[in-house]
Each structure stands twice: as C-alpha cells, then as structure tokens.
Design a protein around this motif. Structure first.
Motif, PDB file in Angstrom:
ATOM      1  N   HIS A 113       0.823  -1.217   0.000  1.00  0.00           N
ATOM      2  CA  HIS A 113       0.000   0.000   0.000  1.00  0.00           C
ATOM      3  C   HIS A 113       0.852   1.261   0.000  1.00  0.00           C
ATOM      4  CE1 HIS A 113      -3.799  -2.166   0.777  1.00  0.00           C
ATOM      5  NE2 HIS A 113      -3.085  -2.943   1.569  1.00  0.00           N
ATOM      6  N   GLN A 114       2.114   1.148  -0.463  1.00  0.00           N
ATOM      7  CA  GLN A 114       3.046   2.268  -0.347  1.00  0.00           C
ATOM      8  C   GLN A 114       2.593   3.513  -1.094  1.00  0.00           C
ATOM      9  OE1 GLN A 114       6.716   1.488  -3.100  1.00  0.00           O
ATOM     10  NE2 GLN A 114       6.036  -0.500  -2.343  1.00  0.00           N
ATOM     11  N   ASP A 115       1.668   3.373  -2.050  1.00  0.00           N
ATOM     12  CA  ASP A 115       1.171   4.536  -2.796  1.00  0.00           C
ATOM     13  C   ASP A 115      -0.004   5.212  -2.100  1.00  0.00           C
ATOM     14  OD1 ASP A 115       3.033   4.080  -4.831  1.00  0.00           O
ATOM     15  OD2 ASP A 115       1.715   2.614  -5.794  1.00  0.00           O
ATOM     16  N   ASP A 116      -0.505   4.612  -1.033  1.00  0.00           N
ATOM     17  CA  ASP A 116      -1.638   5.167  -0.286  1.00  0.00           C
ATOM     18  C   ASP A 116      -1.156   5.549   1.116  1.00  0.00           C
ATOM     19  OD1 ASP A 116      -3.981   5.800   1.004  1.00  0.00           O
ATOM     20  OD2 ASP A 116      -5.058   3.974   0.423  1.00  0.00           O
ATOM     21  N   ARG A 117      -0.704   6.780   1.278  1.00  0.00           N
ATOM     22  CA  ARG A 117      -0.099   7.208   2.542  1.00  0.00           C
ATOM     23  C   ARG A 117      -1.066   7.157   3.719  1.00  0.00           C
ATOM     24  NH1 ARG A 117       4.418  11.893   1.527  1.00  0.00           N
ATOM     25  NH2 ARG A 117       5.456  10.869  -0.224  1.00  0.00           N
ATOM     26  N   LYS A 118      -2.310   7.471   3.453  1.00  0.00           N
ATOM     27  CA  LYS A 118      -3.307   7.438   4.523  1.00  0.00           C
ATOM     28  C   LYS A 118      -3.473   6.024   5.048  1.00  0.00           C
ATOM     29  CE  LYS A 118      -8.082   8.681   5.631  1.00  0.00           C
ATOM     30  NZ  LYS A 118      -9.369   9.223   5.101  1.00  0.00           N
ATOM     31  N   ARG A 119      -3.487   5.051   4.149  1.00  0.00           N
ATOM     32  CA  ARG A 119      -3.629   3.648   4.540  1.00  0.00           C
ATOM     33  C   ARG A 119      -2.394   3.159   5.293  1.00  0.00           C
ATOM     34  NH1 ARG A 119      -6.517  -0.264   6.514  1.00  0.00           N
ATOM     35  NH2 ARG A 119      -6.117  -2.327   5.622  1.00  0.00           N
TER      36      ARG A 119
END
Length: 492
Positions: free
Chosen positions: A276-282
């Motif tokens: 999930h490295q492209d989704d900082r919130k996650r």
C-alpha cells in the motif's frame, strides 16, 4: 483481491507468524533455561563474544538484499536467484576472513577457546545465506504457515541435541551444537516445505537495481549490529566472561518476549505496508495500529518482568544467576520502546526511503556512542543503563521523518501509546508490593503474574482502552483464519 480478502490474508499471516515466533522462541527459551542451569555464566559470556563477529558477518550475507526482494513490487526468479548466488559468495568470503582472524581475536580476549568456536560456528553463514532468500520468498508471499513448521522442527531438533551435549559435559560446545544444528535444520526443512528453488541464472543488472535500495539497509544494519554489540565487546574485554554472561542473560528474558510479539507484527507489516506504499493514509492507519497493538502487549510484560525479576531469576535460573537481575530490569525498560522504533522504521522502508533509514541510523549511533563514552568510566551497570537514554532519544529520531512522510507526529504516537503505558505502570506498582510478603519466592512469583494479568486487563476494560477493544475484535476475526487456510489449501 478485495480489501476484506487482503485483511483476512494479513490476519492469517500474522497468526502464523506469531505462532512461529512464539513456538520457536518459547522452545528456545526453555532450551536456554535448561542450558543455563547446566552450564556456567562464563561459557555464555564466551559464546556472546563469538556471536558478535558472526552477527556482523550475517549482516553482509542476510541484510539489505533480503528486504529489497520483499519491497520490490515486480521481483522475479532472476532477482531471487541472483541474490542467492551473491549471498553464498559473500558467505564464503566472510567465513575465510573469520577463519583467518580467529587467532587474533582469541589473543585480544586472552581466550584460546575462541579459535575453534569461531571457526565452527561461522559455518552457519552458509545456511543463513540460503535461509535468507527462503525467508524473503515466504514474507513476500505471506506463507508464514510454512515458516512455522520449519522453524518449530529445527528448534526441537537443535534443542534436544544441545541439551544432550550439555548433559554429556561438553560445556561451551553444547551451545555451538545447538546453534549450528538449528541453522542447518531450518534450511533443510524449508527446502522441502517452500517451493522456491534457485535457477541457474545471474543478472548483474538485477543485482545493481536491488543494491540501489538494499545497500542503505545493509549499511544501516551493519551500524545497528556494531552499535548493539559494542557493549558486549567492551564488557567482554574490560570485565570477566562471567559478567558478560550475566549481562547477556539479563537481556534474554525481555528480548524473547518483545522480539516474539513485536517481531511477529512487524514481519507481516513490511510486506503489507509495501503493498500500500502509494496510499499514505492507509500506511499511516496500518502503522498506527501496529504501534498501538504492540504497545498494549509489550508494556505490561516489560513492567511486570522488571518487577518480578529477582524471584524469576532465582527460580528459573538458580541463585548463581542473581547478578543478572539488574541487567534484566534495565533491559525491560529498553525493550519496552521497541514498538515505536520498529513501526516507524518499517513504514520508512515500505515507502522505499532506505536513504532516510540510513541517515537515521547514523544519527542514532553517533548519539548512542556519545552516551556510551560518558557511561564507560562509571562501570558495567552504567553502560547498560545508558542504553535506556539511547533508546529514548532513538524513538524521537525514528519518528521524525514520518511527520512529513505520513503526517504521523512524535506527539501523536506517544498519545496513542500513553493509555497502555499508564495502566502498565499502575499495575507494576501494585504487583511490586508483593515482594515484601514473607512467603517463598515461587509463591510470590505466581501471585505477581496472576494478579498482574488480572489488574491490567481489568484496568483496560474499565477505562475502555482503544487497543484492548480493537484486539478483542481482532481475536474474533482470527477465528476465521482456520476456514481461510482450509480454503486456500483446497485451491492449491
């Protein structure tokens, strides 16, 4: 794959990783207790010195590239095979260096037994090279159930052989046999349980690509091992092997617990966060959950262990190990900080910022060396106690980049872990009072453990600690793991 399926797979992996860590380390803990009762503190001190040099060599063989394989999104057979052959070559070079250096190391410590022990135990580097790639494959594909089976089998075989060797009066060689057999066994068992096989391919371009990420982690790991083991080298040189044995034995109890709980969570978190490295919130949500969950388990155990240290050592290890009590108590407070360290660092790695990781390690080690230098003139206990101050400063340094990367500040992190910390301290104060009871040590220990658990869980429920509520819900979700694994087995 749906979000629910991913979460189920992560929970399944976490369950099996925890089973692997708790099972193997639980057995290892028992084996080490038996060996400690059969062997002398100075023998453990000597093996501790040997393990410093082997640990440094393992960094080159097992660190950096292993994590790079997990982190890389499109890693293929060429990547894995190339790293495998490179790791074997490094193992051969480093074994030769240790073999030739052994007499000089033994001369420095005035202990000739170091020569054969170093040369024999360094053979684990070859098994470690193979095993590091197997572990990377397991972690990348979240196949922790297979790791559980191989690790458990290896520790049982090596533990039995080590104890038999100790009973036969082989002394320090019982420790050598136990560790050597463990490394070889786990590699052989994983050969039959994990499908990955090295292919006859090697790509310099693939290695170079992985090296661009992995070298920073390798350098960071080297700095970390050097720094962590520096106290062992200093105590081994300035004091007696017995004192070093007490120091290392004091580290054993808290380290087993923390590396089991926190290590299980973080081992699963790296591949999960990387996905999930492209989704900082996650990533922030998952990192926060890792810190809170680890802290909820680790804080009460570390506070409780520090409180019951004396009766624990007296009963489990016998009175000959009582000088290890202060080291155990100091180590408890140091290891209690691990959830903050590891969660922040894993998040940084998952975001692909190994450059930041390396900078943090350099800064922390400079600060740690300054503290170590200041504590040296005040004796071995001051050296150990300095680790707490280094750890506290390290939590701030590790957390600092994630304020920008994930909008998760140091203050916010401490606010998240403060509730379990406070109720752990309250529990610790109450349990400590039992030490003044005029009853046998074993009765005090049982009373402290049972009452400590009841008090902590009771306080968590009364004050509705968020991590407690979440973990109760998570345990219910883990009930579906068995059904999920059964389904996966049928599909295979």
């Amino acid at each position: 794959m749906s979000k629910k399926s991913i979460k189920t797979k992560v929970l399944s992996s976490l369950f099996w990783k925890f089973m692997e860590r708790s099972g193997t380390q639980g057995i290892q803990f028992i084996v080490q207790i038996v060996l400690a009762r059969l062997l002398m503190p100075e023998q453990f001190g000597t093996i501790a010195i040997v393990m410093v040099f082997i640990s440094l060599a393992r960094v080159f063989v097992q660190s950096g590239f292993n994590t790079a394989l997990i982190q890389k999104k499109d890693a293929d057979d060429v990547d894995f095979s190339s790293v495998f052959y490179l790791s074997l070559a490094l193992a051969g070079i480093l074994y030769l260096i240790i073999f030739l250096s052994a007499p000089y190391i033994a001369n420095f410590y005035n202990d000739d037994i170091l020569i054969p022990v170093l040369r024999v135990l360094s053979l684990t580097l070859f098994a470690g090279a193979f095993n590091s790639i197997q572990n990377a494959f397991v972690s990348r594909n979240l196949l922790f159930k297979k790791l559980f089976k191989s690790s458990l089998g290896a520790i049982l075989i090596s533990g039995v052989l080590g104890i038999i060797a100790a009973y036969q009066g082989l002394g320090i060689w019982a420790l050598v046999i136990q560790q050597l057999v463990n490394q070889i066994s786990i590699t052989i068992i994983m050969w039959f349980t994990v499908k990955w096989r090295p292919k006859l391919v090697f790509s310099f371009s693939k290695v170079g690509e992985l090296f661009s990420f992995g070298w920073k982690l390798l350098a960071s790991s080297l700095l970390n091992v050097l720094y962590m083991e520096l106290r062992t080298l200093i105590i081994g040189k300035m004091y007696t092997p017995s004192m070093l044995g007490y120091y290392n034995r004091g580290q054993q109890f808290p380290k087993v617990i923390v590396s089991n709980i926190d290590g299980s969570i973080q081992s699963v978190m790296l591949p999960a966060l990387s996905a999930h490295q492209d989704d900082r919130k996650r990533v922030k949500e998952m990192m926060r959950r890792a810190i809170v969950s680890s802290s909820f388990f680790i804080f009460p155990m570390m506070v409780g262990m520090a409180v019951v240290a004396e009766p624990l050592v007296k009963i489990v290890l016998t009175e000959k190990w009582l000088p290890a009590v202060p080291f155990l108590q100091i180590a408890c407070f140091n290891f209690a900080l691990w959830p903050i360290h590891t969660a922040n660092l894993q998040a940084i790695n998952a975001m692909g910022r190994s450059d930041v990781f390396l900078k943090l390690e350099i800064i922390k080690k400079i600060m740690g060396l300054i503290i170590l230098g200041v504590s040296l003139p005040f004796g071995v206990y001051a050296i150990a106690f300095g680790g707490i101050f280094s750890g506290l400063i390290g939590t701030f340094i590790n957390a600092y980049p994630n304020k920008e990367l994930l909008n998760y500040s140091y203050k916010e992190q401490w606010l998240d872990i403060m509730p379990p910390l406070l109720i752990s301290l309250i529990m610790g104060v109450i349990v400590y009072l039992f030490n003044f009871l005029n009853v046998p040590a074993w009765q005090i220990l049982i009373l402290q453990i049972v009452s400590g658990g009841i008090i902590y869980i009771g306080l968590a429920k009364i004050f509705k600690i968020e991590s407690f509520t979440y973990l109760v819900g998570t345990m219910k979700q883990l009930m579906i793991v068995k059904n999920y694994d059964s389904k996966m087995n049928l599909e295979e």
